[in-house]
Enzyme design. Structure first.
Site, PDB file in Angstrom:
ATOM      1  N   ASP A 259      -2.211  -6.289   0.782  1.00 30.49           N
ATOM      2  CA  ASP A 259      -2.426  -4.653   0.939  1.00 30.49           C
ATOM      3  C   ASP A 259      -3.063  -4.255  -0.493  1.00 30.49           C
ATOM      4  O   ASP A 259      -2.669  -3.341  -1.360  1.00 30.49           O
ATOM      5  CB  ASP A 259      -0.745  -4.725   1.096  1.00 30.49           C
ATOM      6  CG  ASP A 259      -0.406  -5.611  -0.243  1.00 30.49           C
ATOM      7  OD1 ASP A 259      -0.949  -6.344  -0.984  1.00 30.49           O
ATOM      8  OD2 ASP A 259       0.848  -6.093  -0.040  1.00 30.49           O
TER       9      ASP A 259
ATOM     10  N   ASP B  81      -7.034  -8.081  -2.813  1.00 28.81           N
ATOM     11  CA  ASP B  81      -6.866  -9.181  -1.711  1.00 28.81           C
ATOM     12  C   ASP B  81      -7.849  -8.868  -1.219  1.00 28.81           C
ATOM     13  O   ASP B  81      -8.914  -9.194  -0.441  1.00 28.81           O
ATOM     14  CB  ASP B  81      -6.005  -8.616  -0.462  1.00 28.81           C
ATOM     15  CG  ASP B  81      -4.271  -8.702  -1.822  1.00 28.81           C
ATOM     16  OD1 ASP B  81      -4.442 -10.231  -2.614  1.00 28.81           O
ATOM     17  OD2 ASP B  81      -3.082  -8.818  -1.080  1.00 28.81           O
TER      18      ASP B  81
ATOM     19  N   ASP C 118       1.200 -12.289   4.156  1.00 32.44           N
ATOM     20  CA  ASP C 118       1.872 -11.820   2.798  1.00 32.44           C
ATOM     21  C   ASP C 118       3.316 -12.100   2.711  1.00 32.44           C
ATOM     22  O   ASP C 118       2.941 -12.345   4.554  1.00 32.44           O
ATOM     23  CB  ASP C 118       1.616 -10.334   2.134  1.00 32.44           C
ATOM     24  CG  ASP C 118      -0.320 -10.903   1.869  1.00 32.44           C
ATOM     25  OD1 ASP C 118      -0.705 -11.495   1.486  1.00 32.44           O
ATOM     26  OD2 ASP C 118      -0.297  -9.178   2.240  1.00 32.44           O
TER      27      ASP C 118
END
Length: 1095
Positions: free
Chosen positions: A727, A731, A427
């Site tokens: 997070d 996901d 990310d």
């Protein structure tokens, strides 16, 4: 319970003062801590341990008041249990508000949270803890160690030896042999059991750390974070997407709150929670929306607690490396058993041939017992039980050190797999960047503003619309501290927007009071927007939207200028705004767009349904802001280290592609040859096209959770070992699908954390690189131990076998072999398993999961040491008298041999041990000339070496009766140490011998992999030079065909097989019933081994 009035007042005043202050922060998280009394630190809130301590303490004095248990509130635990999801039972107490009144809770301010208040709530309703599984006692580890069959046989040998010695010899000396074996067995048991016991405690501590969950609560009018175990009945908890419900409770208010209760009720469909369905069950997960929860039951009084009471934690799983090592240990053990049986047969036959069978007596019987003891001891030495122990030790050590490097391991196998990672999908926000966002640029009311101040020409009414859009359409919160400062809480994006509004002059509380929220559409990573419908003080109904700039802008048809004029968005104006968005994005800014409009009466009436759809068309564009999120220090260096280590780093983000490219370029992820693509475009591509671009794909922007999952799946199908960060709740599929799931400890939801293998506690990419180093260190340390143990095994087995065949006696006795076994297994594992990682590990390509455990370098090192040690010891075995200048005086000792003979055997034993001491040092650096690098930094290794040398001296000089040794002169000691040290320069010489990269012994040698599409499935092609067997394996969605072809090529840089190979492949594929085109389907193959040359 008794309280002294003065004491209670003092505690109350202190707690109130505490609640007025800001809780101290550690790593960005507000915490509670401190002790009662004079040492109570400012800014701390009493923990449950302090509350429990105070609740169990009785004070005496003239003014004491008794607070009977369960009488402080008008409701008991039993009464609350009767709710049982029955709204009619709840109505008897006045509904949710009635329960809040009974529990003395202000729904907006929470409980008072004074020390006295916490004590009473804990006493009446219990703690939010569950019974921990019992710790396995130390004696159980000893008992389990005794179940080893070889040890049991050895114990029987010791008993027989004691019986024979005491009955046929002088009892004062006859017990020496049997007693020595018993002592060695006890020592081995204690050391191995202690090691296992300590490792279990370490795993238990890490497991407890993994169970710590931070929750948002309101206490004393302040929103803070606290550990889930500190919650009490009456706490007001704020829930968001991905949160775990920390206790049974009632919903005070919520917005589209949907909860997954399948873990408790078995219902697969998520349950919608509202005023008609306010019951929330602990342990369940929030899948959508937000809500405020009133805790009514905690710990063992909850449904989740009752379930937890019936469960016991089990962490006995075996990792893939442990399974492989068990197989290796089994193979080595079988070889050892064969040698042991051979030694026993040879010794027995020689004894029977050389003895007078007519006078066969106790002396011969004792020799047979000794032969059997030596044979069993050879088995004990040969069976490398230290291999699994080494894995356990290195995993425990690495997990402990990873905690220091801000990584919490949830799945043991992930420690190993991380060392083999070939690609990391990371990310952007919070991982590559600092997640400390600030609005630095804005376009407001038709004008681009570099500064964050609004011009005076903007009308007050327009300014109020902007403030309302920011302060109402948010899940953040603003409070004012006692000193007048502003405290903003929420996600980093919300904090940035709210701080910007506060600087512009917004008053959060006033705006909240003047507007009534009718309904909400909460933000998630799929929609990339959030909306709210509010009624203002004049009775008008407005809708406010904010989110990704291109998403919100596409829903706007007008914009407002500084004078309050509503102007149509022309094509030219849209292009202008899109240009502003691109300008912000190119400056590495995250962009957000704010829009609004007034709803008609008909539209407002349509919102009264249970699941209203908030209007999102014909919006008025109000503002576009650029938010700066600076790159984390050290990220660029960490990315470069990954690339040097053969790990490809990819950025997967929901941000604008321009912003993503700017950040990726800044941290070194995106280069000139790399591809940046939007998730939507990747999603619409055919799988064949996805495979083609994946080797060059470095950035995926505007990515949805589905795009992330697809990317991970495709990379796995190409043979990559994929690590993925995440997070959010959405996901979870990608985290679960990846080889290693990495959840963020600060920004991550509980759903993401539970789906992950490792939690990065500081959300920092640099910490991920440290995890990779530790993962590689685990594999490297195991290989060091295998090299060391196999060398000792081989020399001990060969020496005893050759000597038994030639002389009819084994030079190493049972006690000596047991001591060697202790050095080799437990002590060797402890020394080599705790070697810290070095930078050289990050200059090598990833190790494949099916790569051989014993590499060519290890074979070379083991061969050199084996030959050196065996020749050295055999020379002493057959020519020891001459080499040492000794004369056989022929005077027998208590063992039946002369003193000179025993001195030779003592030198053999001593040389053998010191060869292992220095060979252990050699094993630290298998492919480096300087084996002493970093030696003084590993204290455990030094302690093990020191312990081995000291005990060896004691055994030889003071325990001769047990170990069958004699006193050695200092010249003999120097000789033994010098010959042992000779293995160090020999190792350096052997390292100059080049070895082929292709594994000598491996069924997976020289393997490469192609990937292409055929009939909607993936075909994986693996090659090896050699025979021409074909083995087709079918899995769920992957067809793997292993082809062993005899092709060769001189092109060491080829990225694809030669044409002759393609023709052979096509021929074999046709035989299997498929016929892909070599020019199309086999184009741009995905490679299984990075940077490998086709051979």
């Amino acid at each position: 319970m008794l309280f002294d009035h003065d004491s209670a007042d003092s505690l109350r005043n202190r707690a109130e003062a505490i609640n007025r202050s800001t809780a101290p922060k550690t790593d960005g998280v507000e915490i509670h801590g401190g002790l009662p009394g004079d040492v109570y630190p400012p800014g701390a809130v009493p923990t449950k341990h302090e509350v429990k301590h105070q609740a169990n303490t009785e004070t005496t004095g003239t003014n004491n008041v008794i607070i009977p248990p369960g009488r402080a509130f008008g409701i008991t635990v039993e009464d609350i249990a009767k709710f049982d999801n029955d709204f009619s039972n709840l109505a008897k107490y006045g509904g949710v508000q009635g329960i809040a009144n009974i529990l003395k809770v202000d729904p907006k301010k929470g409980i008072d949270a004074t020390l006295e208040d916490l004590i009473i709530r804990t006493q009446d309703f219990g703690e939010n803890t569950y019974p921990a599984s019992k710790i396995k006692p130390f004696w159980r580890y000893i008992y389990e160690a005794l179940q080893d069959p070889t040890l049991m046989i050895l114990i029987a040998c010791a008993v027989v030896s004691l019986a024979v010695g005491l009955t046929t010899e002088n009892p004062a000396e006859g017990w020496y042999d049997g007693g020595g074996i018993c002592f060695a067995i006890i020592l081995v048991l204690l050391v191995s059991s202690t090691s296992n016991y300590k490792q279990s405690l370490q795993f238990r501590a890490l497991s407890a750390e993994n169970q710590k969950i931070m929750v948002n609560v309101t206490r004393g009018g302040k929103r803070i974070k606290t550990v889930i175990f500190e919650l009490v009945v009456g706490d007001i908890v704020h829930l968001g997407i991905g949160d775990q419900i920390p206790g049974d409770g009632l919903l005070i208010k919520g917005a589209s709150l949907t909860v997954d209760e399948s873990s408790m009720t078995g219902e697969s469909e998520p349950a919608v929670k509202d005023a008609a369905h306010p019951f929330l069950i602990s342990g369940c997960k929030v899948v959508d929306g937000t809500g405020t929860l009133l805790i009514t039951a905690v710990g063992m009084n909850t449904e989740w607690g009752k379930v937890m009471a019936t469960l016991a934690a089990d962490n006995e799983e075996e990792t893939p490396l442990q399974v492989r090592l068990n197989q290796l240990a089994e193979t080595i053990g079988k070889i050892g058993i064969s040698v042991a049986v051979s030694v026993f047969i040879v010794l027995l036959v020689r004894l029977l041939v050389e003895s007078d069978l007519k006078h066969f007596g106790a002396a011969q019987g004792e020799k047979i017992v000794g032969f059997f003891a030596v044979s069993v001891t050879i088995i004990v030495v040969a069976v490398p039980e230290g291999l699994p122990l080494a894995v356990t030790m290195t995993l425990a050590y690495s997990m402990h050190k990873m905690m220091d490097d801000r990584a919490l391991v949830r799945n043991l196998s992930a420690c190993e797999t991380m060392g083999s990672a070939t690609t990391i999908c990371s990310d952007k926000t919070g991982t590559l960047t600092m997640n400390l966002m600030t609005v630095v640029s804005s376009w407001v009311c038709g004008k681009l503003r570099v500064s964050t101040e609004l011009d005076k020409e903007i009308k007050k009414s327009i300014e109020e619309k902007l403030f309302t859009s920011i302060c109402i359409n948010t899940d953040g919160h603003v409070s004012v501290s006692e000193d007048g400062g502003i405290e903003v809480s929420g996600s980093p994006t919300e904090v940035a927007c709210l701080n910007w509004a506060m600087k512009l002059g917004a008053v959060f509380d006033d705006i909240q009071k003047e507007n009534t929220v009718i309904c909400l559409d909460t933000f998630n990573s799929t929609k990339k927007r959030m909306g709210v419908v509010v009624k203002d003080k004049d009775g008008s109904v407005w809708v406010h939207w904010k989110g990704a700039s291109e998403v919100i802008l596409s829903q706007c048809t007008k914009y407002i200028d500084a004078e309050g004029n509503i102007i149509d968005l022309t094509t030219e104006k849209v292009e202008e705004l899109e240009g502003i968005i691109i300008t912000f994005a190119n400056a590495a800014l995250r962009t957000l767009c704010f829009a609004y409009r007034e709803l008609t009466e008909h539209e407002a009436q349509g919102l009264r349904t249970r699941k209203p759809e908030i209007p999102d068309k014909d919006l008025i564009c109000l503002a576009i802001v650029g938010i700066k999120d600076p790159l984390r220090p050290g990220v660029a260096d960490a990315v470069r280290k990954c690339q040097i280590a053969g790990i490809k780093v990819r950025m997967v983000t929901g941000d604008n592609i321009m912003t993503a490219k700017a950040i990726a370029t800044e941290c070194g992820i995106l280069n000139k040859e790399g591809i940046a693509i939007e998730g939507k475009k990747f999603r619409e591509m055919e799988p064949e096209d996805q495979y083609k671009i994946l080797p060059s794909l470095q950035v995926m922007a505007r990515s949805s959770p589905t795009d992330k999952y697809t990317l991970v799946k495709r990379l796995l199908e190409m043979g990559n070992i994929v690590a993925v960060t995440g997070d959010g709740t959405n996901d979870a599929p990608a985290l679960h699908e990846a080889s290693i799931g990495l959840a963020m400890g600060i920004a991550g939801t509980e759903v993401a954390k539970e789906s992950a293998d490792i939690i990065i506690l500081d959300d920092n990419f640099a910490s991920i690189v440290k995890v990779v180093r530790w993962g590689r260190s685990i594999y490297a340390n195991i290989q060091k131990f295998i090299q060391f143990q196999c060398t000792v095994n081989g020399v001990a087995l060969a020496l005893n076998f050759i000597a038994a065949v030639a002389n009819g006696e084994a030079p190493l006795t049972a006690v000596q072999l047991l001591w060697v076994n202790l050095i080799m297994d437990t002590m060797g594992a402890l020394a080599l398993a705790t070697e810290p990682p070095n930078e050289a590990l990050m200059h090598k390509p990833p190790v494949g999961k099916r790569e051989p455990l014993i590499t060519n370098i290890m074979w070379r090192n083991m061969f050199g040491q084996f030959v050196y040690q065996l020749i050295l010891l055999l020379l002493f075995q057959f020519q020891g008298m001459q080499l040492l200048g000794l004369d056989d005086d022929g005077i027998p000792t208590e063992t039946g041999h002369s003193h000179a003979y025993r001195e030779v055997e003592t030198v053999i034993f001593n040389c053998f041990v010191f060869c292992q001491v220095f060979n252990e040092i050699n094993a630290r650096r298998m492919d480096e000339l300087n084996v002493f690098t970093g030696l003084w930094n590993n204290k455990v290794f030094l302690y093990v070496i020191l312990f081995t040398v000291v005990v060896q001296v004691l055994l030889v000089e003071f325990c001769g009766s047990f170990t069958s040794t004699v006193h050695l002169s200092w010249q003999r000691w120097l000789l033994c140490v010098g010959l042992g040290a000779g293995s160090v320069p020999l190792a350096a010489i052997m390292k100059c011998v080049r070895v082929p990269k292709r594994p000598v012994w491996s069924s997976w040698q020289n393997r490469d992999e192609l990937v292409f599409r055929e009939g909607g499935s993936v075909m994986s092609m693996m090659f090896r030079q050699g025979s021409q067997k074909v083995d087709l394996q079918r899995t769920r969605s992957v067809k793997s065909a292993k082809f062993y072809s005899d092709f060769t090529t001189n092109d060491t840089t080829a990225s694809s097989p030669p044409d002759s190979c393609l023709q052979k492949l096509q021929k074999v594929i046709c035989q299997l019933g498929t016929s892909p085109s070599a020019s199309n389907d086999l184009e741009n193959p995905g490679r299984r081994n990075n940077n490998e040359a086709w051979r």
